[in-house]
Design a protein around this motif. Structure first.
Motif, PDB file in Angstrom:
ATOM      1  N   GLN A 137       0.716  -1.321  -0.100  1.00 10.71           N
ATOM      2  CA  GLN A 137       0.149   0.074  -0.026  1.00 10.71           C
ATOM      3  C   GLN A 137       0.905   1.077   0.155  1.00 10.71           C
ATOM      4  O   GLN A 137       0.257   2.269  -0.023  1.00 10.71           O
ATOM      5  N   GLY A 138       2.214   1.123  -0.119  1.00 10.72           N
ATOM      6  CA  GLY A 138       2.922   2.364  -0.008  1.00 10.72           C
ATOM      7  C   GLY A 138       2.924   3.208   0.981  1.00 10.72           C
ATOM      8  O   GLY A 138       3.431   4.190   1.120  1.00 10.72           O
ATOM      9  N   ARG A 139       3.128   2.339   2.311  1.00 10.21           N
ATOM     10  CA  ARG A 139       2.842   3.088   3.570  1.00 10.21           C
ATOM     11  C   ARG A 139       4.320   3.232   4.249  1.00 10.21           C
ATOM     12  O   ARG A 139       4.434   3.621   5.258  1.00 10.21           O
ATOM     13  N   VAL A 140       5.125   2.537   3.736  1.00  6.02           N
ATOM     14  CA  VAL A 140       6.610   2.587   4.323  1.00  6.02           C
ATOM     15  C   VAL A 140       7.738   3.009   3.363  1.00  6.02           C
ATOM     16  O   VAL A 140       7.731   3.110   2.148  1.00  6.02           O
ATOM     17  N   THR A 141       8.432   3.943   4.081  1.00  4.14           N
ATOM     18  CA  THR A 141       9.302   4.865   3.343  1.00  4.14           C
ATOM     19  C   THR A 141      10.809   4.578   4.074  1.00  4.14           C
ATOM     20  O   THR A 141      10.781   4.267   5.217  1.00  4.14           O
ATOM     21  N   VAL A 142      11.769   4.638   3.298  1.00  5.46           N
ATOM     22  CA  VAL A 142      13.017   4.509   3.727  1.00  5.46           C
ATOM     23  C   VAL A 142      13.752   5.845   3.279  1.00  5.46           C
ATOM     24  O   VAL A 142      14.102   5.821   2.035  1.00  5.46           O
ATOM     25  N   ASN A 143      14.211   6.564   4.121  1.00  6.21           N
ATOM     26  CA  ASN A 143      14.884   7.810   3.811  1.00  6.21           C
ATOM     27  C   ASN A 143      14.157   8.596   2.999  1.00  6.21           C
ATOM     28  O   ASN A 143      14.476   9.117   1.995  1.00  6.21           O
ATOM     29  N   GLU A 144      12.572   8.541   3.381  1.00  7.19           N
ATOM     30  CA  GLU A 144      11.681   9.560   2.846  1.00  7.19           C
ATOM     31  C   GLU A 144      11.383   9.077   1.481  1.00  7.19           C
ATOM     32  O   GLU A 144      10.735   9.656   0.697  1.00  7.19           O
ATOM     33  N   THR A 145      11.817   8.060   0.844  1.00  3.75           N
ATOM     34  CA  THR A 145      11.433   7.343  -0.342  1.00  3.75           C
ATOM     35  C   THR A 145      10.637   6.169   0.062  1.00  3.75           C
ATOM     36  O   THR A 145      10.850   5.147   0.749  1.00  3.75           O
TER      37      THR A 145
ATOM     38  N   ASP B 148       3.487   5.309   7.689  1.00  5.95           N
ATOM     39  CA  ASP B 148       2.450   6.112   7.861  1.00  5.95           C
ATOM     40  C   ASP B 148       3.135   7.343   8.304  1.00  5.95           C
ATOM     41  O   ASP B 148       2.543   8.200   9.044  1.00  5.95           O
ATOM     42  N   GLY B 149       4.539   7.853   8.042  1.00  6.81           N
ATOM     43  CA  GLY B 149       5.032   8.757   8.072  1.00  6.81           C
ATOM     44  C   GLY B 149       5.441   8.978   9.717  1.00  6.81           C
ATOM     45  O   GLY B 149       6.106  10.005  10.225  1.00  6.81           O
ATOM     46  N   LEU B 150       5.225   8.037  10.437  1.00  4.40           N
ATOM     47  CA  LEU B 150       5.969   7.675  11.884  1.00  4.40           C
ATOM     48  C   LEU B 150       7.227   6.983  11.820  1.00  4.40           C
ATOM     49  O   LEU B 150       6.968   5.830  11.384  1.00  4.40           O
TER      50      LEU B 150
ATOM     51  N   SER C 183      -8.254   0.029  17.686  1.00  2.00           N
ATOM     52  CA  SER C 183      -6.945   0.009  17.224  1.00  2.00           C
ATOM     53  C   SER C 183      -6.529   1.401  17.007  1.00  2.00           C
ATOM     54  O   SER C 183      -7.373   2.249  16.933  1.00  2.00           O
ATOM     55  N   ASP C 184      -5.098   1.727  17.248  1.00  3.05           N
ATOM     56  CA  ASP C 184      -4.481   2.961  16.664  1.00  3.05           C
ATOM     57  C   ASP C 184      -4.059   3.076  15.106  1.00  3.05           C
ATOM     58  O   ASP C 184      -3.481   4.061  14.758  1.00  3.05           O
ATOM     59  N   ASP C 185      -4.493   1.688  14.448  1.00  3.87           N
ATOM     60  CA  ASP C 185      -4.002   1.886  13.056  1.00  3.87           C
ATOM     61  C   ASP C 185      -5.299   1.797  12.425  1.00  3.87           C
ATOM     62  O   ASP C 185      -6.149   0.779  12.111  1.00  3.87           O
ATOM     63  N   ALA C 186      -5.479   3.021  11.817  1.00  4.52           N
ATOM     64  CA  ALA C 186      -6.689   3.249  11.215  1.00  4.52           C
ATOM     65  C   ALA C 186      -7.111   2.329  10.000  1.00  4.52           C
ATOM     66  O   ALA C 186      -8.075   2.162   9.546  1.00  4.52           O
ATOM     67  N   HIS C 187      -5.956   2.238   9.345  1.00  2.80           N
ATOM     68  CA  HIS C 187      -5.805   1.155   8.142  1.00  2.80           C
ATOM     69  C   HIS C 187      -6.338  -0.228   8.297  1.00  2.80           C
ATOM     70  O   HIS C 187      -6.965  -0.835   7.521  1.00  2.80           O
ATOM     71  N   PHE C 188      -5.918  -0.683   9.484  1.00  2.04           N
ATOM     72  CA  PHE C 188      -6.550  -2.210   9.858  1.00  2.04           C
ATOM     73  C   PHE C 188      -7.948  -1.938  10.253  1.00  2.04           C
ATOM     74  O   PHE C 188      -8.542  -3.086   9.623  1.00  2.04           O
ATOM     75  N   LEU C 189      -8.419  -1.109  10.842  1.00  3.07           N
ATOM     76  CA  LEU C 189      -9.961  -1.099  11.076  1.00  3.07           C
ATOM     77  C   LEU C 189     -10.747  -0.832   9.640  1.00  3.07           C
ATOM     78  O   LEU C 189     -11.798  -1.517   9.564  1.00  3.07           O
ATOM     79  N   ALA C 190     -10.113  -0.097   8.966  1.00  2.00           N
ATOM     80  CA  ALA C 190     -10.737   0.202   7.449  1.00  2.00           C
ATOM     81  C   ALA C 190     -10.674  -1.002   6.623  1.00  2.00           C
ATOM     82  O   ALA C 190     -11.627  -1.514   5.878  1.00  2.00           O
TER      83      ALA C 190
END
Length: 229
Positions: A24-32, A50-52, A112-119
């Protein structure tokens, strides 16, 4: 180590969840945005979901046995709310609730605090299993065929104690609840005992909660692109 192993060892989810995070493109490495779990990473890389930052993200997945009359409000200061059960010291937690259970229904609720999981769980459109106790032994299987919004219905009779348990599966909890409460001689509240394959544990007392185990998390997540019929 590779990125998938890094995310697993840092408790970012089950292997199946991590696959979804990457897809889903939710993981970044060095902002990529990372496109493969096989990508090599080191401790010097800035890895985020998710930016965290991964080192500061500890997702929570909970199940609650909600009492009847409790509303799906997560504020700790609201009386008779899910938040008041979770926050006995009035300390707010960054959770969201799968708010599909009316206050007059007891039983299984997901948080959950993972909104994507609940969705994802909501998008799967799992049927809920509801049950209610009826005093006496007069109901027949034919009486259940007219229950509104119920896909399946089962009747278990306890002759010695002279009561019956009506269990139904439905994707319309509110409508099915009204139908169940309309049965003659209903005793007590309607309770949800399952969401799809996820069962409410018999040892989870009313008003208490616990974390989901990895197999339970995976059980209610449909693979990306799939639907539940």
């Amino acid at each position: 180590m590779n990125l998938e192993h890094y995310l697993t060892t840092h408790h970012q989810g089950t292997p199946r969840q991590i696959f979804r995070l990457l897809r889903q493109g939710r993981v970044t490495v060095n902002e990529t945005v990372a496109d493969s779990g096989r990508q090599s990473v080191t401790a010097d890389d800035e890895i985020a979901v998710d930016g965290l930052a991964v080192t500061g993200r500890q997702p929570q997945y909970l199940m609650l046995n909600k009492p009847v009359g409790v509303v799906n409000d997560l504020r700790a200061t609201v009386a008779h709310s899910v938040g008041s059960l979770l926050n006995v010291l009035d300390q707010e937690r960054s959770l969201q609730v799968l708010a599909d259970l009316p206050k007059e229904v007891a039983g299984l609720v997901l948080l959950s605090d993972d909104a994507h999981f609940l969705a994802d769980v909501q998008a799967a459109h799992w049927p809920s299993t509801l049950e209610v106790r009826v005093n006496g032994t007069a109901l027949q299987d034919a009486d259940l065929k007219t229950l509104a919004a119920c896909q399946q219905a089962q009747l278990v009779t306890h002759d010695l104690q002279r009561y019956q348990i009506v269990t139904v599966q439905t994707r319309q909890v509110a409508v099915a609840t009204t139908a169940l409460l309309g049965l003659a001689n209903v005793s007590g509240a309607v309770a949800r005992t399952a969401i799809g394959p996820l069962q409410l544990p018999v040892d989870l007392s009313t008003g208490t909660y616990r974390g989901l185990f990895e197999p339970e998390i995976d059980a209610v997540m449909v693979p990306t692109g799939d639907t539940v019929l």
